[in-house]
Enzyme design. Sequence first.
Site, PDB file in Angstrom:
ATOM      1  NE  ARG A  93      -0.344  35.193 -16.394  1.00  0.00           N
ATOM      2  CZ  ARG A  93      -1.172  36.229 -16.401  1.00  0.00           C
ATOM      3  NH1 ARG A  93      -1.954  36.441 -17.439  1.00  0.00           N
ATOM      4  NH2 ARG A  93      -1.230  37.031 -15.365  1.00  0.00           N
ATOM      5  CD  GLU A 119      -2.742   1.273   2.484  1.00  0.00           C
ATOM      6  OE1 GLU A 119      -2.414   0.578   3.479  1.00  0.00           O
ATOM      7  OE2 GLU A 119      -3.722   2.039   2.475  1.00  0.00           O
TER       8      GLU A 119
END
Lengths: 249, 380
Positions: free
Chosen positions: B269, B243
Amino acid sequence: MKILVPVKRVVDYNVKVRVKPDQSGVDLANVKMSMNPFCEIAVEEAIRMKEKGLAEEIVVISIGPTQAQETIRTALAMGADRGILIQTDERVEPLAVAKLLAKVVEEESPELVMLGKQAIDDDSNATGQMLAALLGWPQATFASAVEKEDGSLKVTREIDGGLQTLSVSLPAVVTSDLRLNEPRYASLPNIMKAKRKPIDTKSPDDYGVDISPRLEVIKVSEPPKRKGGVKVETVAELVDKLKNEAGVI
Amino acid sequence: MKNPFETPERAAFRDSVERFVKREIAPHGEDWDEAGDFPWELHEKAGALGLFGFGIDEAYGGLGFDDAFMRLESGIALAYGAPGGVNASLGARNIMTGPIAALASDAIKAEVLPGIVSGREGGALAMTEPSGGSDLSRLTASARRDGDTFILDGEKTFITGGMKARWFVVGARTGGEGFGGISLFLVEAGTPGFTRTALDRKMGWWSSDTASLHFDAVQVPAHRQLGEEGVCLLAIMNNFNYERLALAAGCLGMARRCFDDAVAWAKQRETFGKPLISHQVIRHKIADMSARIDALHAYLLHIAWTLNEGEIPAAELAKVKFTASQTAEYCASQAMQILGGAGYLRGQAVERIYREVKVMAIGGGSEEIMKDLAFRQMSL
């Protein structure tokens, strides 16, 4: 029906290629290579025909360096049955490829050769047509739909004016266009199974085909950088610019 | 970075998972997350791809092999393109199939695993309780033997995949205090006395069906006890290691996504008359993000190699877990800063990931617990 699907290993379509400083070609060092997207579509179409019970065996063939085996494995993982690698480190041109494929067709006797309309590296769009000519087989290029009929195929082609539907008798050569299908991604179980599917390795000499290039690459260069556009206020200004600046009217 | 452990099969699998994510999840992911749900069909598609079969016998629908690198690759690719909630709901079963494969009888494996591994059914691991999560040794749910059944009582919470799962692996106390008194049970949804409540007001992971589970005198047949009292926790501990690998891989995917979206924005940008990416302060952020991403990737590759060698590098898995969540948090924060106002708007990945990084620092072993565990492993 047996289907032969030639596949090509090319620079992955996501890669932004760079021209080598000596302008002899594009830089392939550490560049991701994948199956040509049009070839993937051809493999997918062959597999769908097999899944519909229209074909019994799919043989995938690639001509290129040892690593082209990975391209064949990709097709095997998608669902093709076996592979043939004609191994060469030489640059192969469409005519040489078509001649080799014609020899393989003689050996394998497929009823259909299904291949991509072109490869995204050199965009020649010639191999399928040349192969059909060498074999004396009917051809249907730029297919966007393929349906099997008795002893023939009904192929819808994408042409400049729209769609054209052809009936071609088998055996035939069909080349796939972009909208023929959406190729599947191979599942992990199938990727592992593909490891056990056979790949025959051959050389161009095995087929007695001279693959030496007929074409010479003089120079490879980047497309010119696009300049920013301008906005015009009136039609008169547009016409003036087209006439006096662009010189196109 | 060149990966020394690359094989054609790993490359092919990564390619398939990336395509799966791009085609099946990316076009809908942000909408699904906003809606707080996604179609079950996706579980089945992921199952068909092979995402749930690692370490499970082919007889039960699994892959018949395990490969930590492939687990890693799929974790990275999913977190890159899928909202964390989708990813968590899909992957929830992966932490409950391990104990079943390790401990259950053949009959139970045959009954339960094929449905879960194929994605037709869901599965969840139920350990965390309202009174504690990472501190499992103090869990309070109880199971009392009564003839051929156990009577299960208690509460579980923050159970990922819990609202839709059919099967649950539930930890409950059958003996005395500590780890030694804990047993695992397989419990089916719909068993009388077993109810669940959705935890749907979350900071992130909106599309995850996270649940609280309530067990009120639930009768569980004795043959559905998995393994023996106390011993079963070894299987769970081993499971936690995978996990942690999966969560760390997810953090890497999230960090990469932040990096890519920030770079794309910085190129487009313009500020002060030039693209953002031309400003030194932005370039430094990009270099810092890239270095941390590379370091995390190298760390994970080494751990995957160790796992494939058959060892359990518990200390490194604990350390990589918090290294990973900190990397994701750093990259999310820097990417938000680069995106500026555009990053603050909903409906795009960086804003979502900025919210999701916190759960990565808490779930599957909090950063604090991981550090403590790592320290204890050092024998200092």
